[in-house]
Design an enzyme around this catalytic site. Structure first.
Site, PDB file in Angstrom:
ATOM      1  N   GLU A   1       2.174  -9.024  -9.107  1.00  0.00           N
ATOM      2  CA  GLU A   1       2.597 -10.069 -10.060  1.00  0.00           C
ATOM      3  C   GLU A   1       2.203  -9.751 -11.499  1.00  0.00           C
ATOM      4  O   GLU A   1       2.866 -10.183 -12.442  1.00  0.00           O
ATOM      5  CB  GLU A   1       2.031 -11.435  -9.645  1.00  0.00           C
ATOM      6  CG  GLU A   1       0.518 -11.632  -9.759  1.00  0.00           C
ATOM      7  CD  GLU A   1      -0.263 -11.209  -8.528  1.00  0.00           C
ATOM      8  OE1 GLU A   1       0.247 -10.374  -7.752  1.00  0.00           O
ATOM      9  OE2 GLU A   1      -1.398 -11.702  -8.335  1.00  0.00           O
TER      10      GLU A   1
ATOM     11  N   CYS B   1      -2.905  -9.296  -1.566  1.00  0.00           N
ATOM     12  CA  CYS B   1      -4.354  -9.109  -1.495  1.00  0.00           C
ATOM     13  C   CYS B   1      -4.933  -9.893  -0.316  1.00  0.00           C
ATOM     14  O   CYS B   1      -4.758  -9.484   0.819  1.00  0.00           O
ATOM     15  CB  CYS B   1      -4.980  -9.475  -2.835  1.00  0.00           C
ATOM     16  SG  CYS B   1      -6.526  -8.617  -3.101  1.00  0.00           S
TER      17      CYS B   1
ATOM     18  N   HIS C   1      -1.961  -6.415  -6.679  1.00  0.00           N
ATOM     19  CA  HIS C   1      -1.351  -7.632  -7.231  1.00  0.00           C
ATOM     20  C   HIS C   1      -0.121  -7.263  -8.051  1.00  0.00           C
ATOM     21  O   HIS C   1      -0.213  -7.082  -9.267  1.00  0.00           O
ATOM     22  CB  HIS C   1      -2.354  -8.352  -8.149  1.00  0.00           C
ATOM     23  CG  HIS C   1      -3.492  -8.962  -7.410  1.00  0.00           C
ATOM     24  ND1 HIS C   1      -3.465 -10.276  -6.990  1.00  0.00           N
ATOM     25  CD2 HIS C   1      -4.674  -8.451  -7.015  1.00  0.00           C
ATOM     26  CE1 HIS C   1      -4.602 -10.539  -6.360  1.00  0.00           C
ATOM     27  NE2 HIS C   1      -5.345  -9.461  -6.357  1.00  0.00           N
TER      28      HIS C   1
END
Ligand code: GLN
Length: 603
Positions: free
Chosen positions: A527, A398, A525
């Protein structure tokens, strides 16, 4: 529907979230379908406006909800996908009741905490518990509810009142209360003190809730004397008292619960005997053990803003751990405060400057996570440049991607005043611009949030190969700014490839440097969707590149038709078992600074 409520007593930070997640995991491993609800008694409607300094990271769900980080733990442990409504806050409940009052739905009655707020809480729980979250139709069998805060907090009173009524409403056999408490060891003799737990159980009962299971946090297993006292004074059977003692990593918590037969106690309370089976946790056990035995290091420099609080980057750390365990490497995260890499620090605080640069130069890979605001931006640009020029594996997430693009535009295109309009609204060369999906004039609600689709522009790039060469992927977003489409052609001509875009082709989702060993930036994102045993492909790529295994990983993943990465390096059970046998290191506690501490557990 059966409910397991997890409450906390004595002090906060005992690991209720991890306990709730672990209970969910063992129930799932017993063949039950599970869902989870987190109750946060604060008045913020959601976690979106809360500072990561205070509350740790803001976790983002598929539907765009910005929620408490505990929901991340539930998703990772139970491998489910939750919704905005699975996070209940006082703010949401009061807003719901006040809106109803304004519509006149209460027909002139006096609107009160009891029964209106408490009814709204119960209805919300019941409704949300029935939303399927595991991709299968129909509701789950068990809903794990975690009540945030500590028994005795003023804010949680309406919730406790509501949950007391709720336990009565759903009936015995359908409601199990697990109370997580602290058993401190205070004197030199090392005696385990049960009084704080006794008090908190008394308080719980006084408020109408009866605990069925006690989960006691302590440094070591409870001795018989302490257990006996707790059983007698709290009126809980000894076999329903488990200890959550210190373990080398949080993947051991479900195993700890299983070994102490917490599942049997839960089955008994919930009348699940005959429905649920013994939990099968073979794969999970292998991985938890492998994690302890890893010894070959991989060092990742995390260049960010909130480096004092590891919870601020919790999902990033988790995703790095998932990937490192897959690559059979012991992860060391070197936290670098971005501003410490800047020239100004060299003068003001030369020691901090030197230390930061030493870490950056010693890293096998560099990660720049997401972020907001301009503090530390220059330091992050320096880190991205360092990784690009020195061919160090790099992942920008990001803001990290935006930084990489600004750096490339300045250094390679020679556009020295290139900037993001987030940092300089009047930038002469705005290479990153405000590109909201909705209104351009109102900041509120303009965030591009939640799951969006990215289409690969070619199969012949590292990111597409890592994702198993699928045509598209869905990942979660949380941002307002994006790469300015007007710069794309020039950037591509200079060697930066935009390998992933949205369906319109206007939003740049993935950027890569094809001639670099591993240099990837993503607007999303990744993650948030990483799981133990199913690491996020881009984190796996970063760790693999950082330890010289990228080619092996790419060979495997580019032949996959989904992101079934399990056989990519070694996370499948047989490989891990072989590794565990071979590993000579004894399980050891990791240094705190490497793993931080999550809610009292080392991880
Ligand atoms: N501040 C940047 C934006 O709003 C990046 C956000 C992020 O990293 N999550 O686009």
């Amino acid at each position: 529907m059966k409910y397991v409520l997890v409450s906390g007593g004595v002090v906060s930070g005992l690991g209720k979230g991890v306990t709730a997640s672990s209970i969910g995991l063992i129930l799932k491993a017993s063949g039950l379908r599970v869902t989870a609800i987190k109750i946060d008694p604060y008045f913020n409607t959601d976690a979106g406006t809360m500072s990561p300094f205070q509350h740790g990271e803001v976790f983002v769900l598929d539907d765009g909800a910005e929620v408490d980080l505990d929901l991340g733990n539930y998703e990772r442990f139970m491998d489910i996908k939750l919704t905005s409504d699975n996070n209940i806050t006082s703010g949401k409940i009061y807003q719901f009741v006040i809106d109803k009052e304004r519509r006149g739905d209460y027909l002139g009655k006096t609107v009160q905490v009891v029964p209106h707020i408490t009814d709204a809480i119960q209805e919300w729980i019941e409704r949300v518990a029935h939303i399927p979250v595991d991709g299968k139709p129909g509701p789950a069998d068990v809903c794990v509810i975690e009540l945030g805060g500590t028994i005795g907090d003023i804010e949680s009173m309406p919730f406790i009142q509501a949950l007391g009524q709720f336990s009565y409403r759903v009936g015995s056999g359908n409601f199990c209360l697990v109370h997580v408490s602290l058993v401190p060891v205070v004197n030199v003799v090392g005696e385990q003190k049960t009084k704080p737990t006794q008090h908190s159980v008394r308080r719980l009962r006084g408020q109408g809730l009866t605990p069925h299971i006690l989960a006691c946090r302590s440094t070591t297993a409870l001795d018989e004397n302490a257990k006996g006292k707790l059983s007698q004074f709290c009126m809980i059977r000894a076999e329903n008292i488990v200890t959550l003692y210190d373990v080398p990593n949080i993947w051991h918590i479900p195993l700890l619960l299983r070994d102490q037969k917490a599942h049997e106690a839960i089955f008994k309370v919930l009348n699940l005997n005959g429905v649920a089976r013994e939990p099968s946790l073979e794969e999970w056990t292998c991985r938890a053990e492998a994690y302890d035995l890893l010894h070959e290091p991989v060092r990742i420099a995390l260049v960010g803003k909130y480096t004092d609080l590891s919870d601020a980057y919790l999902s990033i750390l988790k995703a790095l751990v998932h990937a490192s365990v897959d690559c059979q490497k012991k992860l060391f995260v070197d936290w670098i405060l971005a501003t410490n890499l800047e020239d100004a620090t060299a003068k003001e605080n030369p020691d901090a400057y030197k230390a930061a640069w030493k870490l950056l130069k010693g890293a096998d890979g560099v990660l720049i996570p997401g972020g907001f605001g301009d503090r530390g931006v220059q330091g992050k640009i320096i880190a991205a440049k360092y990784a690009r020029e020195n061919r160090i594996p790099f992942l920008g997430i990001c803001l990290g991607m935006q930084i990489a693009v600004v750096e490339f535009t300045r250094s390679v295109l020679g556009v020295h005043d290139a900037n993001s309009t987030e940092f300089d609204p009047n930038a002469k060369s705005p290479v990153v611009i405000f590109m909201p999906e909705g209104s351009k004039t109102h900041m509120g609600g303009t965030m591009r949030l939640g799951s969006r689709r990215t289409f690969f522009q070619t199969k012949d790039c590292k990111s597409a190969k890592l994702y198993g060469c699928k045509g598209f992927i869905d990942e979660r977003h949380r941002h307002r700014y994006e790469v300015n489409p007007d710069f794309v052609v020039r950037l591509e001509n200079a060697g930066l490839s935009f390998t992933g875009k949205d369906e319109t082709g206007k939003r740049m989702e993935i950027v890569e440097l094809p001639n670099h060993p591993y240099f990837i930036g993503v607007q999303f994102h990744p993650e948030f969707k990483s799981r133990p045993g199913k690491p996020s492909p881009l984190f796996l790529g970063l760790i693999a590149a950082a330890c010289g295994q990228l080619d092996t990983v790419l060979q495997h993943t580019s032949n996959l038709d989904s992101c079934g990465l399990s056989k990519a390096v070694g996370t499948d059970v047989s490989t891990i078992k072989a590794y565990n046998k071979k590993a000579v290191m004894k399980p050891a506690y990791r240094p705190e600074y490497v793993y931080g501490s999550l809610n009292g557990y080392h991880f």
